[in-house]
Design a protein around this motif. Structure first.
Motif, mmCIF file in Angstrom:
data_model
loop_
_atom_site.group_PDB
_atom_site.id
_atom_site.type_symbol
_atom_site.label_atom_id
_atom_site.label_comp_id
_atom_site.label_asym_id
_atom_site.label_seq_id
_atom_site.Cartn_x
_atom_site.Cartn_y
_atom_site.Cartn_z
ATOM 1 N N ASN A 1 -5.001 89.544 -75.681
ATOM 2 C CA ASN A 1 -5.358 88.438 -74.662
ATOM 3 C C ASN A 1 -6.142 87.350 -75.299
ATOM 4 O O ASN A 1 -6.613 86.345 -74.724
ATOM 5 N N ARG A 2 -6.036 87.402 -76.666
ATOM 6 C CA ARG A 2 -6.577 86.043 -77.290
ATOM 7 C C ARG A 2 -8.132 85.747 -77.185
ATOM 8 O O ARG A 2 -8.378 84.577 -77.012
ATOM 9 N N ARG A 3 -8.988 86.873 -76.917
ATOM 10 C CA ARG A 3 -10.297 86.843 -76.777
ATOM 11 C C ARG A 3 -10.952 87.162 -78.150
ATOM 12 O O ARG A 3 -10.296 87.560 -79.022
ATOM 13 N N ARG A 4 -11.938 86.813 -78.580
ATOM 14 C CA ARG A 4 -12.666 86.956 -79.631
ATOM 15 C C ARG A 4 -13.378 88.446 -79.670
ATOM 16 O O ARG A 4 -14.140 88.778 -78.630
ATOM 17 N N LEU A 5 -13.109 89.046 -80.508
ATOM 18 C CA LEU A 5 -13.508 90.624 -80.608
ATOM 19 C C LEU A 5 -14.928 90.811 -81.170
ATOM 20 O O LEU A 5 -14.929 90.352 -82.329
ATOM 21 N N VAL A 6 -16.010 91.249 -80.554
ATOM 22 C CA VAL A 6 -17.395 91.521 -81.134
ATOM 23 C C VAL A 6 -17.810 92.963 -80.906
ATOM 24 O O VAL A 6 -17.272 93.590 -79.724
ATOM 25 N N VAL A 7 -17.771 93.452 -82.085
ATOM 26 C CA VAL A 7 -18.176 94.980 -82.102
ATOM 27 C C VAL A 7 -19.641 95.108 -82.466
ATOM 28 O O VAL A 7 -20.136 94.622 -83.544
ATOM 29 N N SER A 8 -20.248 96.351 -81.531
ATOM 30 C CA SER A 8 -21.565 96.527 -81.988
ATOM 31 C C SER A 8 -21.412 98.112 -82.183
ATOM 32 O O SER A 8 -20.960 99.001 -81.257
ATOM 33 N N ASN A 9 -21.720 98.520 -83.434
ATOM 34 C CA ASN A 9 -21.432 100.004 -83.878
ATOM 35 C C ASN A 9 -22.390 100.858 -83.125
ATOM 36 O O ASN A 9 -23.868 100.734 -83.552
ATOM 37 N N LEU A 10 -22.043 101.934 -82.749
ATOM 38 C CA LEU A 10 -22.927 102.890 -82.448
ATOM 39 C C LEU A 10 -23.754 103.640 -83.641
ATOM 40 O O LEU A 10 -23.019 103.465 -84.869
ATOM 41 N N VAL A 11 -24.853 104.074 -83.596
ATOM 42 C CA VAL A 11 -25.513 104.933 -84.715
ATOM 43 C C VAL A 11 -25.439 106.156 -84.450
ATOM 44 O O VAL A 11 -25.512 106.866 -83.555
ATOM 45 N N GLU A 12 -25.109 106.948 -85.671
ATOM 46 C CA GLU A 12 -24.648 108.492 -85.566
ATOM 47 C C GLU A 12 -25.706 109.180 -86.614
ATOM 48 O O GLU A 12 -25.922 108.552 -87.507
ATOM 49 N N SER A 13 -26.241 110.216 -85.878
ATOM 50 C CA SER A 13 -27.260 111.051 -86.760
ATOM 51 C C SER A 13 -26.766 112.604 -86.525
ATOM 52 O O SER A 13 -26.890 112.856 -85.347
ATOM 53 N N LYS A 14 -25.951 113.091 -87.321
ATOM 54 C CA LYS A 14 -25.838 114.617 -87.144
ATOM 55 C C LYS A 14 -24.933 114.887 -85.988
ATOM 56 O O LYS A 14 -25.333 115.936 -85.126
ATOM 57 N N GLY A 15 -23.965 113.981 -85.550
ATOM 58 C CA GLY A 15 -23.131 114.104 -84.871
ATOM 59 C C GLY A 15 -23.600 113.668 -83.238
ATOM 60 O O GLY A 15 -23.024 113.745 -82.252
ATOM 61 N N HIS A 16 -24.846 112.876 -83.284
ATOM 62 C CA HIS A 16 -25.295 112.495 -82.007
ATOM 63 C C HIS A 16 -25.368 110.961 -81.923
ATOM 64 O O HIS A 16 -25.908 110.269 -83.090
ATOM 65 N N TYR A 17 -24.790 110.275 -81.074
ATOM 66 C CA TYR A 17 -24.579 108.761 -81.191
ATOM 67 C C TYR A 17 -25.447 108.113 -80.172
ATOM 68 O O TYR A 17 -25.691 108.500 -79.093
ATOM 69 N N THR A 18 -25.989 106.974 -80.653
ATOM 70 C CA THR A 18 -26.676 106.265 -79.705
ATOM 71 C C THR A 18 -26.546 104.678 -80.016
ATOM 72 O O THR A 18 -25.760 104.314 -80.980
ATOM 73 N N ILE A 19 -27.068 104.006 -79.187
ATOM 74 C CA ILE A 19 -26.988 102.525 -78.988
ATOM 75 C C ILE A 19 -27.754 101.833 -79.956
ATOM 76 O O ILE A 19 -29.170 101.847 -79.649
ATOM 77 N N ASP A 20 -27.569 100.774 -80.639
ATOM 78 C CA ASP A 20 -28.285 99.698 -81.412
ATOM 79 C C ASP A 20 -28.616 98.824 -80.427
ATOM 80 O O ASP A 20 -27.801 97.591 -80.504
ATOM 81 N N PHE A 21 -29.460 98.705 -79.728
ATOM 82 C CA PHE A 21 -29.568 97.651 -78.473
ATOM 83 C C PHE A 21 -30.142 96.354 -79.325
ATOM 84 O O PHE A 21 -29.584 95.133 -78.574
ATOM 85 N N GLU A 22 -30.771 96.306 -80.330
ATOM 86 C CA GLU A 22 -30.943 95.167 -81.035
ATOM 87 C C GLU A 22 -29.948 94.291 -81.608
ATOM 88 O O GLU A 22 -29.473 92.987 -81.291
ATOM 89 N N ASP A 23 -29.007 95.186 -82.125
ATOM 90 C CA ASP A 23 -27.786 94.573 -82.486
ATOM 91 C C ASP A 23 -26.788 94.279 -81.363
ATOM 92 O O ASP A 23 -26.326 93.077 -81.615
ATOM 93 N N PHE A 24 -26.684 95.057 -80.268
ATOM 94 C CA PHE A 24 -26.059 94.738 -79.023
ATOM 95 C C PHE A 24 -26.302 93.356 -78.548
ATOM 96 O O PHE A 24 -25.539 92.262 -78.250
ATOM 97 N N GLU A 25 -27.668 93.063 -78.544
ATOM 98 C CA GLU A 25 -28.249 91.682 -77.985
ATOM 99 C C GLU A 25 -27.962 90.695 -78.775
ATOM 100 O O GLU A 25 -27.538 89.550 -78.412
ATOM 101 N N GLU A 26 -28.314 90.889 -80.136
ATOM 102 C CA GLU A 26 -28.118 89.485 -81.154
ATOM 103 C C GLU A 26 -26.470 89.226 -81.190
ATOM 104 O O GLU A 26 -26.381 88.125 -81.199
ATOM 105 N N LYS A 27 -25.696 90.257 -80.955
ATOM 106 C CA LYS A 27 -24.297 89.734 -81.140
ATOM 107 C C LYS A 27 -23.833 89.121 -79.814
ATOM 108 O O LYS A 27 -23.033 88.224 -79.953
ATOM 109 N N ILE A 28 -24.353 89.341 -78.621
ATOM 110 C CA ILE A 28 -24.074 88.730 -77.434
ATOM 111 C C ILE A 28 -24.569 87.202 -77.583
ATOM 112 O O ILE A 28 -23.844 86.383 -77.249
ATOM 113 N N ARG A 29 -25.803 87.163 -77.990
ATOM 114 C CA ARG A 29 -26.312 86.014 -78.227
ATOM 115 C C ARG A 29 -25.636 84.929 -79.102
ATOM 116 O O ARG A 29 -25.226 83.887 -78.793
ATOM 117 N N GLN A 30 -25.297 85.407 -80.432
ATOM 118 C CA GLN A 30 -24.556 84.742 -81.364
ATOM 119 C C GLN A 30 -23.383 84.513 -81.170
ATOM 120 O O GLN A 30 -23.046 83.193 -81.312
#
Length: 393
Positions: free
Chosen positions: A134-163
């Protein structure tokens, strides 16, 4: 119903039925002699009540233009309330021919070309396609993995939205392929960030019905009324009851302002979004299919348990994601297999057709996604072949 009886009554050999999963192996993987555990549909028949409802309409013999009647809305609203505690108003509901189509339409309606759309990865690969195509700009915030458990990097998510001045967050809940059910507190943090930067939220909740017993799914619609003006939720019976080819799904939009924008746009891209047979099958499934679904979930959980125990015993350095939802297993083989060896080991030696991790995230090349919605015998066979191919490579 026991697991053995469910499999015996519902498992079907789909070979030679023009099945993408079974008969499309040559086109997708270059081989026909593979055990298919890839594309996310199931090897089980839809509930008998669904089949009977479809046959009744076939015997009626008229298949003209149709709309959803009151009984359909009642069945859908009751299912969401009873199964997930979700409140839905009739006027919030729209229909399309599939969830992938829906999030493409919403991206088009809620953003302009060259504006940014953010996703959390690893995630279902049509998310990437919907943004790029759809010709939009793709922005990816990667989940954080630890021994098979995934969490969200909220700081990265917000910073990428802002930037990147993001306009839309395309969200997967539960998260495919990692199997996470997002907690209410996690969703609140995500949605607060989105509100801060005026980001609209599209929540793909197609796997909402495949919740591990003892766990609870939290819909975007249940997080708080203060977020409803910014949310569109997508669901379908297609995953839950194996009805994908009937081309029917739901778009739930609580905000009248967003509904107006969506309705105006969708008139330019789809003329008739209502699938008669899809509506008939879905109403029957939501009315009479609950026990069938519960029995199916027992099969999925057994298959996951069998797979995990056999792999862990034979290949102790494999990391298997903590599956809380979906009928998909996310398996990290990177300790044993180099990226360059994946196709050789998985296809040529193990004779498996799976989804490769790099389809979901460029950083997940050592992973595979395994479809558990089949008979246990197939899972046991797949694991045996996988273990043997890794040990002999």
């Amino acid at each position: 119903m026991s697991i053995e009886n469910f499999i015996r009554e519902n498992y079907v050999d789909f070979k030679r039925t023009d099945s993408v999963k079974w008969d499309g192996l040559k086109d997708k993987f270059g081989h026909e002699d593979l055990l298919p555990l890839w594309v996310a549909d199931m090897d089980f028949k839809a509930p008998k009540e669904v089949q009977e409802a479809l046959m009744k309409r076939i015997e009626h013999g008229v298949f003209g233009y149709s709309f959803a009647g009151e009984s359909y809305y009642e069945a859908f609203i009751n299912w969401q309330k009873k199964r997930h505690g979700i409140h839905v108003e009739k006027e919030w509901l729209r229909f399309t021919t599939g969830v992938v189509n829906s999030f493409n339409f919403l991206i088009q309606a809620l953003s302009q070309e060259e504006e940014s759309v953010i996703i959390l990865a690893p995630v279902y690969y049509p998310f990437f396609d919907a943004v790029k195509n759809n010709r939009r700009r793709l922005v990816v915030s990667n989940l954080v993995e630890s021994k098979g458990h995934y969490t969200i990097d909220f700081e990265d998510f917000e910073e990428k939205i802002r930037q990147n001045k993001v306009k839309v967050f395309l969200h997967c809940s539960p998260q495919n392929p990692v199997g996470r059910i997002w907690k209410k507190e996690e969703l609140e943090k995500l949605f607060n960030i989105c509100q801060k930067y005026q980001v609209k939220i599209i929540s793909d909740e197609i796997h909402q019905d495949f919740i591990q017993p003892g766990k609870e799914f939290v819909s975007a619609l249940s997080v708080g009324n203060e977020y409803l003006e910014d949310i569109a939720v997508l669901t379908s019976s297609s995953k839950s009851f194996n009805l994908a080819s009937l081309l029917h799904s739901h778009v739930i939009i609580p905000s009248e302002a967003v509904r107006i924008i969506y309705d105006k746009h969708v008139q330019t891209v789809i003329n008739n979004p209502d699938s008669l047979m899809g509506m008939i099958a879905t109403e029957a499934a939501y009315t009479s299919g609950e026990q069938w679904l519960d029995d199916l979930i027992d099969v999925i959980e057994l298959n996951f348990k069998v797979m995990k125990e056999k792999i862990t015993e034979e290949l102790p350095h494999v990391v298997i994601a903590e599956k809380e939802a979906t009928y998909l297993a996310w398996v990290d083989l990177s300790y044993y297999i180099e990226k360059s060896e994946m196709v050789s080991v998985i296809q040529d030696k193990a004779k498996l057709a799976i989804d490769y991790g790099e389809w979901f995230d460029e950083n997940s090349s050592g992973f595979i996604r395994i479809n558990l919605a089949t008979k246990t015998e197939n899972i046991e066979k797949a694991v045996d072949q996988l273990v043997a191919s890794i040990k002999l490579k």
